[in-house]
Design an enzyme around this catalytic site. Structure first.
Site, PDB file in Angstrom:
ATOM      1  N   ARG A 166      40.176  50.489  38.502  1.00 11.58           N
ATOM      2  CA  ARG A 166      39.365  50.970  37.380  1.00 11.58           C
ATOM      3  C   ARG A 166      38.017  51.424  37.938  1.00 11.58           C
ATOM      4  O   ARG A 166      37.665  51.075  39.086  1.00 11.58           O
ATOM      5  CB  ARG A 166      39.150  49.848  36.361  1.00 11.58           C
ATOM      6  CG  ARG A 166      40.421  49.465  35.629  1.00 11.58           C
ATOM      7  CD  ARG A 166      40.207  48.262  34.711  1.00 11.58           C
ATOM      8  NE  ARG A 166      41.494  47.804  34.185  1.00 11.58           N
ATOM      9  CZ  ARG A 166      41.791  46.536  33.939  1.00 11.58           C
ATOM     10  NH1 ARG A 166      40.910  45.586  34.174  1.00 11.58           N
ATOM     11  NH2 ARG A 166      42.972  46.214  33.455  1.00 11.58           N
ATOM     12  N   ARG A 207      37.533  47.180  25.315  1.00  8.69           N
ATOM     13  CA  ARG A 207      37.306  47.239  26.772  1.00  8.69           C
ATOM     14  C   ARG A 207      37.518  48.665  27.276  1.00  8.69           C
ATOM     15  O   ARG A 207      36.864  49.095  28.227  1.00  8.69           O
ATOM     16  CB  ARG A 207      38.244  46.251  27.494  1.00  8.69           C
ATOM     17  CG  ARG A 207      37.889  46.091  28.960  1.00  8.69           C
ATOM     18  CD  ARG A 207      38.699  45.021  29.657  1.00  8.69           C
ATOM     19  NE  ARG A 207      40.110  45.408  29.836  1.00  8.69           N
ATOM     20  CZ  ARG A 207      41.039  44.640  30.376  1.00  8.69           C
ATOM     21  NH1 ARG A 207      40.724  43.416  30.781  1.00  8.69           N
ATOM     22  NH2 ARG A 207      42.279  45.058  30.508  1.00  8.69           N
ATOM     23  N   ARG A 216      50.759  46.535  27.033  1.00  5.88           N
ATOM     24  CA  ARG A 216      50.137  45.218  27.248  1.00  5.88           C
ATOM     25  C   ARG A 216      50.252  44.360  25.988  1.00  5.88           C
ATOM     26  O   ARG A 216      50.455  43.143  26.071  1.00  5.88           O
ATOM     27  CB  ARG A 216      48.673  45.386  27.682  1.00  5.88           C
ATOM     28  CG  ARG A 216      48.575  45.814  29.145  1.00  5.88           C
ATOM     29  CD  ARG A 216      47.175  46.120  29.604  1.00  5.88           C
ATOM     30  NE  ARG A 216      47.199  46.551  31.010  1.00  5.88           N
ATOM     31  CZ  ARG A 216      46.580  45.948  32.024  1.00  5.88           C
ATOM     32  NH1 ARG A 216      45.827  44.900  31.797  1.00  5.88           N
ATOM     33  NH2 ARG A 216      46.679  46.397  33.257  1.00  5.88           N
TER      34      ARG A 216
HETATM   35  N1  LIG Z   1      35.354  35.236  23.318  1.00  5.08           N
HETATM   36  C1  LIG Z   1      35.251  36.561  23.319  1.00  5.08           C
HETATM   37  N2  LIG Z   1      34.870  37.201  22.211  1.00  5.08           N
HETATM   38  C2  LIG Z   1      34.766  38.556  22.172  1.00  5.08           C
HETATM   39  N3  LIG Z   1      35.050  39.359  23.232  1.00  5.08           N
HETATM   40  C3  LIG Z   1      35.463  38.761  24.370  1.00  5.08           C
HETATM   41  C4  LIG Z   1      35.570  37.350  24.466  1.00  5.08           C
HETATM   42  N4  LIG Z   1      36.013  37.049  25.712  1.00  5.08           N
HETATM   43  C5  LIG Z   1      36.145  38.222  26.355  1.00  5.08           C
HETATM   44  N5  LIG Z   1      35.807  39.258  25.562  1.00  5.08           N
HETATM   45  C6  LIG Z   1      35.877  40.709  25.861  1.00  5.08           C
HETATM   46  O1  LIG Z   1      37.253  41.067  25.817  1.00  5.08           O
HETATM   47  C7  LIG Z   1      37.539  42.066  26.784  1.00  5.08           C
HETATM   48  C8  LIG Z   1      38.694  41.572  27.670  1.00  5.08           C
HETATM   49  O2  LIG Z   1      38.212  40.493  28.462  1.00  5.08           O
HETATM   50  P1  LIG Z   1      38.683  40.299  29.966  1.00  5.08           P
HETATM   51  O3  LIG Z   1      38.620  41.618  30.686  1.00  5.08           O
HETATM   52  O4  LIG Z   1      37.934  39.179  30.518  1.00  5.08           O
HETATM   53  O5  LIG Z   1      40.209  39.932  29.693  1.00  5.08           O
HETATM   54  P2  LIG Z   1      41.356  39.501  30.714  1.00  5.08           P
HETATM   55  O6  LIG Z   1      42.097  38.419  30.085  1.00  5.08           O
HETATM   56  O7  LIG Z   1      40.785  39.260  32.042  1.00  5.08           O
HETATM   57  O8  LIG Z   1      42.240  40.823  30.734  1.00  5.08           O
HETATM   58  P3  LIG Z   1      43.280  41.354  31.875  1.00  5.08           P
HETATM   59  O9  LIG Z   1      44.361  40.373  31.949  1.00  5.08           O
HETATM   60  O10 LIG Z   1      43.730  42.667  31.329  1.00  5.08           O
HETATM   61  O11 LIG Z   1      42.531  41.505  33.131  1.00  5.08           O
HETATM   62  C9  LIG Z   1      36.266  42.325  27.548  1.00  5.08           C
HETATM   63  O12 LIG Z   1      35.660  43.500  27.039  1.00  5.08           O
HETATM   64  C10 LIG Z   1      35.399  41.081  27.251  1.00  5.08           C
HETATM   65  O13 LIG Z   1      34.025  41.383  27.276  1.00  5.08           O
HETATM   66  N1  LIG Z   2      51.640  37.279  38.866  1.00  7.25           N
HETATM   67  C1  LIG Z   2      50.432  37.808  39.076  1.00  7.25           C
HETATM   68  N2  LIG Z   2      49.725  38.325  38.052  1.00  7.25           N
HETATM   69  C2  LIG Z   2      48.508  38.813  38.320  1.00  7.25           C
HETATM   70  C3  LIG Z   2      47.947  38.804  39.601  1.00  7.25           C
HETATM   71  N3  LIG Z   2      46.720  39.358  39.536  1.00  7.25           N
HETATM   72  C4  LIG Z   2      46.523  39.692  38.272  1.00  7.25           C
HETATM   73  N4  LIG Z   2      47.575  39.361  37.523  1.00  7.25           N
HETATM   74  C5  LIG Z   2      47.772  39.531  36.070  1.00  7.25           C
HETATM   75  O1  LIG Z   2      48.054  40.867  35.792  1.00  7.25           O
HETATM   76  C6  LIG Z   2      47.635  41.140  34.476  1.00  7.25           C
HETATM   77  C7  LIG Z   2      46.933  42.470  34.419  1.00  7.25           C
HETATM   78  O2  LIG Z   2      45.764  42.474  35.158  1.00  7.25           O
HETATM   79  P1  LIG Z   2      44.777  43.743  35.146  1.00  7.25           P
HETATM   80  O3  LIG Z   2      43.713  43.434  36.143  1.00  7.25           O
HETATM   81  O4  LIG Z   2      45.595  44.931  35.491  1.00  7.25           O
HETATM   82  O5  LIG Z   2      44.241  43.827  33.741  1.00  7.25           O
HETATM   83  C8  LIG Z   2      46.747  39.983  34.044  1.00  7.25           C
HETATM   84  O6  LIG Z   2      47.492  39.177  33.150  1.00  7.25           O
HETATM   85  C9  LIG Z   2      46.526  39.215  35.300  1.00  7.25           C
HETATM   86  O7  LIG Z   2      46.416  37.831  35.064  1.00  7.25           O
HETATM   87  C10 LIG Z   2      48.727  38.241  40.649  1.00  7.25           C
HETATM   88  O8  LIG Z   2      48.334  38.161  41.819  1.00  7.25           O
HETATM   89  N5  LIG Z   2      49.943  37.759  40.347  1.00  7.25           N
END
Ligand SMILES: Nc1ncnc2c1ncn2[C@@H]1O[C@H](COP(=O)(O)OP(=O)(O)OP(=O)(O)O)[C@@H](O)[C@H]1O
Ligand SMILES: Nc1nc2c(ncn2[C@@H]2O[C@H](COP(=O)(O)O)[C@@H](O)[C@H]2O)c(=O)[nH]1
Length: 397
Positions: free
Chosen positions: A177, A270, A281
């Site tokens: 990204r 996001r 997703r």
């Molecule tokens: N408690 C919350 N309330 C509102 N917005 C939130 C909260 N927690 C996270 N966010 C927002 O939600 C969006 C998704 O959060 P984040 O990228 O941390 O998700 P993730 O679970 O890591 O997703 P992915 O698995 O796709 O990487 C972001 O824009 C973040 O700022």
């Molecule tokens: N099994 C695994 N899942 C992973 C790993 N690293 C990230 N993730 C999961 O992929 C999705 C999507 O991530 P994104 O960065 O593309 O938004 C998210 O649920 C991660 O937890 C891995 O090493 N192994």
């Protein structure tokens, strides 16, 4: 076939201490160790500037030799070694002339990892694993549907406790990204390269997630532990299941959204994915939520409604607010001589190269081994010993 090569008999002599393992005369470069019906011949190859190590196996039941696939991190420095079987499934190797941090290794011959890889690769397998003194804090696996806020919570934890936690940088075949940096957020990798590394046993777990390949390399977790930090893994439910089945003991936390609508809102807000990818997703999120909440796979479920509240509860689980502890304690450094008698190996270390040659005796307690191939074997306990009681394993070094 079936005939032992010349070095097998001529170059080896039995351990001066107990006869169960072998150690080397200074010029030797090979040992042989029996486990069950098999003899593992471990030997140095190459010259002193580029030493390497090979493993050959003699199966006494069939009278045949074979060269197994050798997985794991191979010891780098190789000026000779001593070997002794410490259990039915692994051989302890002490390399000569190595720095203390780099001299204890294990060759796993029948551990769960080795058995799994045998099945995956359809061939005979052995695996190296470096021995490390002391234990690590259990890694933390954080899972949950895309957009639930895993990354946000992990960033908060890492910013508040930078010296305590380290992030396991996964490999992925998805495109970076805009604000993502290679080597920091992910190791962005070509599919063919990643598939090859998976075949070579470099990954602790991997899964196809939302159409791309994601995986945690063994090194990603080990470098964090080697830095003395507690490792955090952000992986999907399939990955969490694989880690649960691996030799890595971890704490498993599943993050849920307050509602499906809120999850959808966060993913759209996001704005890092196309409409089509968001839809994919969201479809996958339904399955993940079902599995995460019902499988018994996770030790803790957290609802990420109000971010600050959820973060506080996460810190509670990790004992960072001064509440109930869920972390494992550091290894005991002392050895209790009355327990685990059969799990002690005595190591006799000579320093013949010094002005006054002398020998020191150490006892290595392998009763609390943790982990192992494909990562490190942790939990070793070493202390000075003044004599070898009858019936113990021992190797000269
Ligand atoms: N408690 C919350 N309330 C509102 N917005 C939130 C909260 N927690 C996270 N966010 C927002 O939600 C969006 C998704 O959060 P984040 O990228 O941390 O998700 P993730 O679970 O890591 O997703 P992915 O698995 O796709 O990487 C972001 O824009 C973040 O700022
Ligand atoms: N099994 C695994 N899942 C992973 C790993 N690293 C990230 N993730 C999961 O992929 C999705 C999507 O991530 P994104 O960065 O593309 O938004 C998210 O649920 C991660 O937890 C891995 O090493 N192994």
């Amino acid at each position: 076939m079936g005939e032992a090569p010349a070095f097998f008999v001529d170059d080896l002599h039995k351990s001066a201490i107990n006869g169960n393992g072998t150690d080397l005369k200074p010029k030797d470069s090979k040992t042989s160790t029996d486990i069950g019906e098999r003899t593992y011949v471990i030997g140095g190859m190459g010259d002193r500037s580029t030493p390497s190590i090979c493993v050959r196996v003699f199966d006494r039941s069939t009278g045949e030799w074979f060269n197994p696939a050798v997985l794991g991190t191979v010891p780098l420095s190789w000026a000779g070694h001593s070997a002794v079987a410490v259990s039915e499934d692994r051989i302890l190797i002490i390399t000569k002339d190595s720095i203390p941090d780099d001299c204890i290794w294990f060759l796993e011959v029948d551990t769960q990892f080795v058995r799994d890889q045998k099945q995956n690769l359809g061939t005979e397998v052995v695996a190296w694993s470096k021995g490390v003194v002391g234990n690590i804090e259990k890694p933390i696996v954080i899972s949950g549907p895309s957009g639930v806020g895993k990354g946000t919570l992990i960033s908060k934890l890492m910013s508040e406790f930078p010296s305590m936690f380290g992030f396991s940088v996964s490999h992925t075949t998805r495109a970076p990204r805009e604000k993502e940096t290679n080597g920091v957020h992910y190791h962005f990798t070509e599919r063919s390269v990643m598939e090859k590394a998976i075949k070579e046993g470099m990954f602790l777990e991997f899964a196809s997630v939302h159409g791309n390949l994601y995986g945690t390399s063994i090194e990603a977790v080990e470098v964090v532990a080697d830095a003395g930090k507690r490792c955090i893994l952000d992986i999907d439910v399939q990955g969490a299941r694989s880690v649960r089945a691996s030799s890595l003991e971890a704490i498993f936390i599943f993050i849920c959204p307050p509602s499906f609508e809120e999850l959808k809102k966060r993913l759209y807000a996001r704005a890092t994915e196309t409409e089509e990818q968001i839809q994919k997703r969201l479809r996958n999120a339904r399955t993940e939520l079902e599995q995460g909440q019902s499988s018994g796979l996770f030790d803790h479920l957290l609802v990420n409604d109000d971010l600050e509240m959820c973060y506080k509860r996460l810190k509670n689980i990790l004992d960072l607010n001064g509440n109930t502890t869920t972390t494992n304690k550091k290894a005991q450094k002392t050895v209790n001589f009355s327990k685990h008698r059969e799990n002690k190996v005595f190591i006799s270390c000579g320093n013949a190269g010094m002005e006054e040659a002398s020998t020191s005796l150490y006892v290595l307690d392998v009763s609390s081994l943790k982990g192992g191939a494909p990562g490190r074997t942790r939990g070793l306990n070493i202390s000075a010993a003044d004599h070898i009681p009858n019936g113990y394993n021992g190797i000269a070094h």
